[in-house]
Structure formats: C-alpha cells, structure tokens
Design an enzyme around this catalytic site. Structure first.
Site, PDB file in Angstrom:
ATOM      1  N   CYS A  74       0.831  -1.198   0.000  1.00  0.00           N
ATOM      2  CA  CYS A  74       0.000   0.000   0.000  1.00  0.00           C
ATOM      3  C   CYS A  74       0.868   1.252   0.000  1.00  0.00           C
ATOM      4  O   CYS A  74       1.322   1.709   1.055  1.00  0.00           O
ATOM      5  CB  CYS A  74      -0.914  -0.018   1.227  1.00  0.00           C
ATOM      6  SG  CYS A  74      -1.889   1.475   1.385  1.00  0.00           S
ATOM      7  N   CYS A  91      -0.442   4.115   2.077  1.00  0.00           N
ATOM      8  CA  CYS A  91      -0.238   4.019   3.526  1.00  0.00           C
ATOM      9  C   CYS A  91       1.225   4.284   3.881  1.00  0.00           C
ATOM     10  O   CYS A  91       1.524   4.915   4.893  1.00  0.00           O
ATOM     11  CB  CYS A  91      -0.581   2.627   4.039  1.00  0.00           C
ATOM     12  SG  CYS A  91      -2.041   1.893   3.328  1.00  0.00           S
ATOM     13  N   ASP A  92       2.161   3.776   3.091  1.00  0.00           N
ATOM     14  CA  ASP A  92       3.554   3.719   3.526  1.00  0.00           C
ATOM     15  C   ASP A  92       4.515   4.560   2.702  1.00  0.00           C
ATOM     16  O   ASP A  92       5.687   4.665   3.048  1.00  0.00           O
ATOM     17  CB  ASP A  92       4.024   2.251   3.500  1.00  0.00           C
ATOM     18  CG  ASP A  92       3.154   1.381   4.398  1.00  0.00           C
ATOM     19  OD1 ASP A  92       2.744   1.886   5.466  1.00  0.00           O
ATOM     20  OD2 ASP A  92       2.884   0.230   4.037  1.00  0.00           O
TER      21      ASP A  92
END
Ligand code: NDP
Length: 351
Positions: free
Chosen positions: A159, A162-163
C-alpha cells in the site's frame, strides 16, 4: 429454526465453531451485510431505505480497497476527483443516515443450512439473518517469498498510500504492470527519489492513460521482463535480487522499499464451503443477478467480480444485491419450504 438441505460445493462445511453457542437471544436482522467497501455500503443504503434495518459488519479492512487509494478520478459525480477514504466516509455517512447500523468484527463462521441463517462474529457473537449480502471484497496478493513476508512493514508494503511517506528521498521498487502498480508508482513520486517499476513482461496491463502518465514521469524507470527472486536485508529492506526472464541474467537492485501491486484475492474463505466459487475463489452468481447458489445469500462487489473490479461497478452490484434481497424477503421466500439445492441453485447454472 429450520434446516435447509444443501449440497455444498467445496467440501463439507465445518460447523464445530457453533458448538455451545447460544443463538436463542441472538440479534436477528432481516439483512446482514458483510463488508464495507462500495458494494456493501451501497447495499446498506438501499436496504436501510427499504426499512430492512441492515446490520453491516466492518471487517479487517474497513472501507475496502478505496481506503488505500489516493485520487479517485473515475467515480461519477466528482469531476475534480475525490480521495478514496473521503469517498468511503461519504458512503458510510449516507448508509448511517438512513438507519444502517455498523459494527466492527470478523465473520468467523456461517451456517447457511438453517433459516434464519446463523453467523458468528469474532468466534463468539451470534447473529441471525433472514438474508445475507456478502461484500467482502478482495485483498492484496504477495509474491510469496520468505523474505518478503519477513520484511513486511519493514520496507515491504502492498500500500503506497499508507507507507509511501516513509521513503522520502529514497529509491524504491514496485512490482506489477496493472493500473494499481502504475497508480502507486505515480503516488510514490511525491516522496521517493526514484521508482523502479519491475514487470515480468514487456507490455503493461494498465490502461493507456495510466501508462502515458507513468512512462513519461522522469522519476519512474521500468525494468522489463524481470522478476523479483528475493528481498535482501536483515532488519529492513536493502535491495532486491532480480532475474531477467528473457536472458536469465541475475542482478541486485539496491532499494529501501518494495511495493507489491500484483492484484488481489477475493475474501471468500469463511463462505467457501457453502458458496460456489470459481477456481480463483470468486463467488459465482447467477447471470445478471447477485444471487448465489444459496437462496437468500447474495454476493456483490469484487468478491464476485473478476472482470470490472471498479468502485462504480461494485456500488452498482451492491444496489442490485439489496433490491434482490428485498424482493426475496417480500416474496416470503425466507419462510417458504426451502428447496433442496444442487450445486448452484435449483436447476440453475451460476455460469
Ligand atoms: P491487475 O490484475 O490488473 O494487474 C496485476 C499485475 O500484476 C499484472 O501486470 C500482472 O502481470 C502482475 N502480476 C500478477 N502476479 C504476479 C507475480 N506473481 N509476479 C509478478 N507480477 C505479477 O491488478 P490491479 O490490482 O493492478 O488492478 C485490479 C483492477 O482494478 C483492474 O481492473 C484495474 O484496472 C483496476 N484499477 C483501477 C484504478 C484506476 O482506475 N484508478 C487503480 C487501480 C486499479 P501480467 O500483466 O503479466 O499478468
């Protein structure tokens, strides 16, 4: 409670999880919806507006795949685009506004041989449902390398949204050649100094517009015909062992991050023993319908769609599932003498 005689498509359902669970005081809803992506929440909006008092179970990835997406530019009604998480918040607010109730939990067991249907949430909480809508979506796939798993969260991610921010000024790699891989590669250009897109063929699967954007970006380099054979590093990712599948040549690519964007697997494990699935695990529904092989159990969204897999098609099929559930309940089908099912409904092909 009445027994329904069924022949299950994928082995004998294991009902041992239900041993000792008391359903006599269980919450009983006309409709229980499992999953809160665009399909489940659209089903919730329609079911709530039909006064079916739906209970919506928010599973391990609430909001579904759109939660990990940045700009959604193709959802109708948002000409400037909208952020995925915001879109899902709006879906949820709309469902709640009409009376849907949402609760966190994982459906760990289902018993579709009885009516009302029996569900177990988090292995202990019993819930009864006259109709069930399955909208559990699909989850990210990984390459299946031992070190990929070991370094998950320590440089390996599925992701970018997200990261990605953890890789400010670093070189990273992304595996895959679909729209997701290119979208994530473009997102990563906000943070990383260089993005190596590793693809196993010499042609991308992604749409032309995404290809044009990614391939012309000066931070993105494509490594064609190449697979990742190993993820290197002790406590965090330090590089990748690559192999060119055409020449057989091995190489090491020093990167701090590996983003895996190679598609998704439908989340059907808890339903598999009951519902017809294809060989990839997608739930089969009757053509032009969300009806599964069990009358009263409907499936919508990515868990039953391996072709379109778009938020708008998921939402559309969620609407279909709620309308079909409503009609099925209105006809009193849940109280009719239940049919003896063959593999996919009564003399029907799930096709
Ligand atoms: P796709 O199935 O479209 O693409 C998966 C990619 O991963 C393919 O290029 C495939 O290679 C590659 N791949 C699969 N398995 C492996 C493996 N073991 N090793 C290496 N590479 C592998 O999945 P996506 O998640 O990209 O997209 C899913 C759907 O969602 C699509 O319909 C897509 O269009 C849509 N989508 C739309 C977006 C948008 O419009 N903004 C954004 C994201 C997704 P190969 O090509 O060789 O099969």
């Amino acid at each position: 409670m009445r027994k329904v005689e069924i022949s299950s498509p994928n082995g004998i359902p294991d009902l041992s999880a239900f041993d000792g669970v008391d359903f006599s005081a269980a919450e009983h809803r006309p409709v229980v919806i499992v999953g809160t992506g665009p399909a489940g929440l659209t089903a919730a909006i329609y079911a709530a507006r039909a006064n079916l008092n739906p209970l919506v179970i928010k599973g391990p990835e609430p909001g579904g795949q759109l939660i990990t997406t940045t700009d959604v530019e193709n959802y109708p009604g948002f000409p400037e685009g909208i952020q995925g998480p915001e879109l899902m918040q709006r879906f949820e607010a709309q469902a709640v506004r009409f009376g849907a109730s949402l609760r966190y939990g994982v459906v760990t067991g289902v018993d579709f041989a009885q009516r009302p249907f029996r569900l177990l949430i988090d292995e202990k909480t019993p819930v009864l449902a006259d109709a069930v809508i399955v909208s559990t979506g699909a989850s990210a796939q990984y390459l299946g390398l031992e070190n990929e798993r070991r370094l998950l969260g320590r440089g390996v991610s599925a992701c970018a949204t997200c990261d990605g921010a953890f890789f400010q000024g670093e070189e990273v790699a992304i595996v895959g050649g679909g729209d997701a891989a290119l979208e994530e590669a473009l997102f990563l250009t906000r943070f990383a100094s260089r993005i190596h897109l590793i693809h196993r063929r010499e042609q991308l699967r992604a749409s032309k517009i995404m290809q044009q954007r990614a391939l012309t970006h000066d931070k993105i380099t494509v490594i064609w015909n190449t697979v990742v054979e190993d993820v290197l590093g002790e406590s965090e990712v330090e590089g990748l062992a690559l192999r060119n599948v055409k020449t057989g040549e091995a190489s090491v690519l020093p990167v701090k991050g590996l983003f895996v964007a190679i598609g998704h697997k439908p989340n059907t494990d808890v339903f598999k023993a009951w519902l017809e699935t294809d060989k990839l695990g997608y739930i089969q529904t009757r053509p032009g319908s969300t009806q599964t092989n069990i009358p009263g159990v409907f499936a919508c969204g990515d868990v039953q769609d391996r072709v379109y897999r778009q938020a708008v098609t998921a939402a559309g099929s969620g609407c279909m599932a709620a309308i079909e559930a409503e009609r099925w309940l209105a006809e009193g089908s849940d109280t009719d003498t239940p049919p003896v099912l063959t593999s996919c409904g009564v003399g029907q092909s799930c096709g």
